[in-house]
Design a protein around this motif. Structure first.
Motif, PDB file in Angstrom:
ATOM      1  N   ALA A 144      26.274  12.528 -12.458  1.00 51.75           N
ATOM      2  CA  ALA A 144      27.422  13.290 -12.959  1.00 51.75           C
ATOM      3  C   ALA A 144      27.206  14.774 -12.727  1.00 51.75           C
ATOM      4  CB  ALA A 144      27.610  13.023 -14.451  1.00 51.75           C
ATOM      5  N   LEU A 145      28.300  15.461 -12.454  1.00 48.64           N
ATOM      6  CA  LEU A 145      28.329  16.920 -12.476  1.00 48.64           C
ATOM      7  C   LEU A 145      29.199  17.286 -13.663  1.00 48.64           C
ATOM      8  CD1 LEU A 145      28.920  18.069  -8.791  1.00 48.64           C
ATOM      9  CD2 LEU A 145      26.874  18.409 -10.166  1.00 48.64           C
ATOM     10  N   ILE A 146      28.637  18.019 -14.600  1.00 48.65           N
ATOM     11  CA  ILE A 146      29.383  18.466 -15.777  1.00 48.65           C
ATOM     12  C   ILE A 146      29.502  19.975 -15.655  1.00 48.65           C
ATOM     13  CG2 ILE A 146      29.483  18.521 -18.288  1.00 48.65           C
ATOM     14  CD1 ILE A 146      27.516  16.081 -18.224  1.00 48.65           C
ATOM     15  N   ASP A 147      30.707  20.448 -15.349  1.00 51.60           N
ATOM     16  CA  ASP A 147      30.926  21.864 -15.047  1.00 51.60           C
ATOM     17  C   ASP A 147      29.894  22.379 -14.050  1.00 51.60           C
ATOM     18  OD1 ASP A 147      33.201  22.057 -16.549  1.00 51.60           O
ATOM     19  OD2 ASP A 147      32.393  23.431 -18.041  1.00 51.60           O
ATOM     20  N   GLY A 148      29.587  21.554 -13.041  1.00 48.60           N
ATOM     21  CA  GLY A 148      28.699  21.953 -11.963  1.00 48.60           C
ATOM     22  C   GLY A 148      27.226  21.695 -12.183  1.00 48.60           C
ATOM     23  N   VAL A 149      26.835  21.230 -13.371  1.00 47.10           N
ATOM     24  CA  VAL A 149      25.427  20.939 -13.663  1.00 47.10           C
ATOM     25  C   VAL A 149      25.183  19.439 -13.451  1.00 47.10           C
ATOM     26  CG1 VAL A 149      23.619  20.942 -15.416  1.00 47.10           C
ATOM     27  CG2 VAL A 149      25.216  22.861 -15.275  1.00 47.10           C
ATOM     28  N   ALA A 150      24.224  19.115 -12.588  1.00 51.08           N
ATOM     29  CA  ALA A 150      23.952  17.724 -12.225  1.00 51.08           C
ATOM     30  C   ALA A 150      23.070  17.045 -13.265  1.00 51.08           C
ATOM     31  CB  ALA A 150      23.276  17.669 -10.863  1.00 51.08           C
ATOM     32  N   VAL A 151      23.385  15.782 -13.525  1.00 53.38           N
ATOM     33  CA  VAL A 151      22.596  14.977 -14.454  1.00 53.38           C
ATOM     34  C   VAL A 151      22.722  13.505 -14.053  1.00 53.38           C
ATOM     35  CG1 VAL A 151      24.498  14.786 -16.121  1.00 53.38           C
ATOM     36  CG2 VAL A 151      22.173  14.483 -16.901  1.00 53.38           C
ATOM     37  N   THR A 152      21.636  12.756 -14.182  1.00 51.66           N
ATOM     38  CA  THR A 152      21.680  11.305 -14.024  1.00 51.66           C
ATOM     39  C   THR A 152      21.659  10.723 -15.424  1.00 51.66           C
ATOM     40  OG1 THR A 152      20.486  11.397 -11.928  1.00 51.66           O
ATOM     41  CG2 THR A 152      20.507   9.283 -13.079  1.00 51.66           C
ATOM     42  N   THR A 153      22.641   9.883 -15.723  1.00 47.77           N
ATOM     43  CA  THR A 153      22.802   9.358 -17.070  1.00 47.77           C
ATOM     44  C   THR A 153      23.560   8.043 -16.993  1.00 47.77           C
ATOM     45  OG1 THR A 153      23.526   9.933 -19.321  1.00 47.77           O
ATOM     46  CG2 THR A 153      24.937  10.674 -17.508  1.00 47.77           C
ATOM     47  N   SER A 154      23.965   7.529 -18.125  1.00 41.53           N
ATOM     48  CA  SER A 154      24.773   6.313 -18.166  1.00 41.53           C
ATOM     49  C   SER A 154      26.055   6.561 -18.936  1.00 41.53           C
ATOM     50  CB  SER A 154      24.007   5.171 -18.831  1.00 41.53           C
ATOM     51  OG  SER A 154      22.923   4.781 -18.041  1.00 41.53           O
ATOM     52  N   LEU A 155      27.132   5.994 -18.418  1.00 35.46           N
ATOM     53  CA  LEU A 155      28.375   5.907 -19.181  1.00 35.46           C
ATOM     54  C   LEU A 155      28.218   4.699 -20.094  1.00 35.46           C
ATOM     55  CD1 LEU A 155      30.888   6.486 -16.301  1.00 35.46           C
ATOM     56  CD2 LEU A 155      30.724   7.893 -18.347  1.00 35.46           C
ATOM     57  N   LEU A 156      28.454   4.888 -21.372  1.00 39.82           N
ATOM     58  CA  LEU A 156      28.232   3.835 -22.361  1.00 39.82           C
ATOM     59  C   LEU A 156      29.553   3.348 -22.935  1.00 39.82           C
ATOM     60  CD1 LEU A 156      25.297   5.624 -24.194  1.00 39.82           C
ATOM     61  CD2 LEU A 156      25.140   3.887 -22.400  1.00 39.82           C
ATOM     62  N   PRO A 157      29.728   2.030 -23.051  1.00 42.54           N
ATOM     63  CA  PRO A 157      30.960   1.514 -23.634  1.00 42.54           C
ATOM     64  C   PRO A 157      31.072   1.938 -25.090  1.00 42.54           C
ATOM     65  CG  PRO A 157      29.405  -0.277 -23.204  1.00 42.54           C
ATOM     66  CD  PRO A 157      28.782   0.982 -22.703  1.00 42.54           C
ATOM     67  N   TYR A 158      32.294   2.337 -25.477  1.00 45.15           N
ATOM     68  CA  TYR A 158      32.519   2.787 -26.847  1.00 45.15           C
ATOM     69  C   TYR A 158      33.999   2.611 -27.185  1.00 45.15           C
ATOM     70  CZ  TYR A 158      32.532   5.798 -30.986  1.00 45.15           C
ATOM     71  OH  TYR A 158      32.670   6.294 -32.261  1.00 45.15           O
ATOM     72  N   ARG A 159      34.299   1.654 -28.046  1.00 40.31           N
ATOM     73  CA  ARG A 159      35.652   1.430 -28.542  1.00 40.31           C
ATOM     74  C   ARG A 159      36.699   1.317 -27.436  1.00 40.31           C
ATOM     75  NH1 ARG A 159      35.684   5.226 -33.983  1.00 40.31           N
ATOM     76  NH2 ARG A 159      33.896   4.186 -34.916  1.00 40.31           N
ATOM     77  N   GLY A 160      36.395   0.508 -26.426  1.00 39.51           N
ATOM     78  CA  GLY A 160      37.345   0.239 -25.359  1.00 39.51           C
ATOM     79  C   GLY A 160      37.372   1.277 -24.251  1.00 39.51           C
ATOM     80  N   ARG A 161      36.545   2.292 -24.368  1.00 39.29           N
ATOM     81  CA  ARG A 161      36.438   3.323 -23.333  1.00 39.29           C
ATOM     82  C   ARG A 161      34.960   3.481 -23.014  1.00 39.29           C
ATOM     83  NH1 ARG A 161      39.429   8.162 -26.336  1.00 39.29           N
ATOM     84  NH2 ARG A 161      38.032   7.469 -27.956  1.00 39.29           N
ATOM     85  N   HIS A 162      34.616   4.483 -22.233  1.00 30.73           N
ATOM     86  CA  HIS A 162      33.220   4.818 -21.992  1.00 30.73           C
ATOM     87  C   HIS A 162      32.989   6.262 -22.393  1.00 30.73           C
ATOM     88  CE1 HIS A 162      33.048   1.151 -19.627  1.00 30.73           C
ATOM     89  NE2 HIS A 162      31.734   1.292 -19.545  1.00 30.73           N
ATOM     90  N   LEU A 163      31.803   6.507 -22.933  1.00 34.19           N
ATOM     91  CA  LEU A 163      31.437   7.884 -23.260  1.00 34.19           C
ATOM     92  C   LEU A 163      30.256   8.317 -22.410  1.00 34.19           C
ATOM     93  CD1 LEU A 163      28.719   7.770 -25.217  1.00 34.19           C
ATOM     94  CD2 LEU A 163      30.392   7.250 -26.956  1.00 34.19           C
ATOM     95  N   LEU A 164      30.225   9.594 -22.109  1.00 35.74           N
ATOM     96  CA  LEU A 164      29.152  10.204 -21.335  1.00 35.74           C
ATOM     97  C   LEU A 164      28.424  11.165 -22.265  1.00 35.74           C
ATOM     98  CD1 LEU A 164      27.964  10.687 -18.415  1.00 35.74           C
ATOM     99  CD2 LEU A 164      29.469  12.669 -18.347  1.00 35.74           C
ATOM    100  N   PRO A 165      27.229  10.779 -22.737  1.00 37.46           N
ATOM    101  CA  PRO A 165      26.487  11.670 -23.624  1.00 37.46           C
ATOM    102  C   PRO A 165      26.111  12.957 -22.889  1.00 37.46           C
ATOM    103  CG  PRO A 165      25.432   9.501 -23.500  1.00 37.46           C
ATOM    104  CD  PRO A 165      26.502   9.535 -22.478  1.00 37.46           C
ATOM    105  N   VAL A 166      26.263  14.084 -23.569  1.00 41.15           N
ATOM    106  CA  VAL A 166      25.937  15.385 -22.981  1.00 41.15           C
ATOM    107  C   VAL A 166      24.836  16.015 -23.834  1.00 41.15           C
ATOM    108  CG1 VAL A 166      26.813  17.624 -22.243  1.00 41.15           C
ATOM    109  CG2 VAL A 166      28.325  15.616 -22.171  1.00 41.15           C
ATOM    110  N   LYS A 167      23.640  16.106 -23.260  1.00 40.13           N
ATOM    111  CA  LYS A 167      22.491  16.634 -24.005  1.00 40.13           C
ATOM    112  C   LYS A 167      22.660  18.124 -24.293  1.00 40.13           C
ATOM    113  CE  LYS A 167      19.176  13.306 -22.264  1.00 40.13           C
ATOM    114  NZ  LYS A 167      17.878  13.100 -21.635  1.00 40.13           N
ATOM    115  N   GLN A 168      21.954  18.565 -25.317  1.00 38.19           N
ATOM    116  CA  GLN A 168      22.020  19.968 -25.723  1.00 38.19           C
ATOM    117  C   GLN A 168      21.640  20.912 -24.581  1.00 38.19           C
ATOM    118  OE1 GLN A 168      23.272  21.090 -28.774  1.00 38.19           O
ATOM    119  NE2 GLN A 168      23.317  22.994 -27.608  1.00 38.19           N
ATOM    120  N   ALA A 169      20.657  20.524 -23.766  1.00 36.52           N
ATOM    121  CA  ALA A 169      20.246  21.377 -22.635  1.00 36.52           C
ATOM    122  C   ALA A 169      21.403  21.601 -21.658  1.00 36.52           C
ATOM    123  CB  ALA A 169      19.058  20.756 -21.913  1.00 36.52           C
ATOM    124  N   ILE A 170      22.224  20.568 -21.454  1.00 29.67           N
ATOM    125  CA  ILE A 170      23.394  20.712 -20.571  1.00 29.67           C
ATOM    126  C   ILE A 170      24.437  21.596 -21.240  1.00 29.67           C
ATOM    127  CG2 ILE A 170      25.263  19.484 -19.393  1.00 29.67           C
ATOM    128  CD1 ILE A 170      22.459  18.966 -18.204  1.00 29.67           C
TER     129      ILE A 170
END
Length: 93
Positions: free
Chosen positions: A42-68
Motif C-alpha cells: 500500500a501507498l498511504i499518501d505516498g508512504v509505502a507499507v506492506t500490510t494486510s487488509l482485514l475483514p471488518y463488518r462486511g468491509r476491509h480495514l487497512l490498519p495504519v501504524k503510528q509511524a505512518i
C-alpha cells in the motif's frame, strides 16, 4: 486479476479489537474477490507499507501504524489517498 486499486478515505480511529487507526475500503469484497484477509503493498499518501487488509463488518480495514501517521502528518478524521497492489499473487486465491 492483479490488485491495482486506489481510493480516498477518511482515517477512522479506535477500530477493530486493538483500537487501531484505519483506512476503510468500501465494496472490498467486489474489489478484492474475497471476504478474507489480503496481504497488500500500500501507498498511504505516498508512504509505502506492506500490510494486510482485514475483514471488518462486511468491509476491509487497512490498519495504519503510528509511524505512518507521523510520516504523513495525519490523524483520525483526516483524509488520505491509498493505492493498493498485490503483495503476493497467491493471497487472493
Amino acid at each position: 486479476m492483479p490488485l491495482d486499486h486506489s481510493f480516498i478515505t477518511i482515517l477512522l480511529g479506535d477500530m477493530g479489537p486493538h483500537r487501531w487507526t484505519c483506512a476503510i475500503l468500501d465494496d472490498s469484497t467486489a474489489i478484492l474477490g474475497t471476504g478474507k484477509a489480503v496481504k497488500v503493498q500500500a501507498l498511504i499518501d505516498g508512504v509505502a507499507v506492506t500490510t494486510s487488509l482485514l475483514p471488518y463488518r462486511g468491509r476491509h480495514l487497512l490498519p495504519v501504524k503510528q509511524a505512518i501517521l507521523d510520516a504523513i502528518d495525519k490523524k483520525p478524521g483526516d483524509t488520505v489517498t491509498v493505492s493498493l497492489r498485490d503483495a503476493e499473487v497467491s493471497t487472493r486465491a
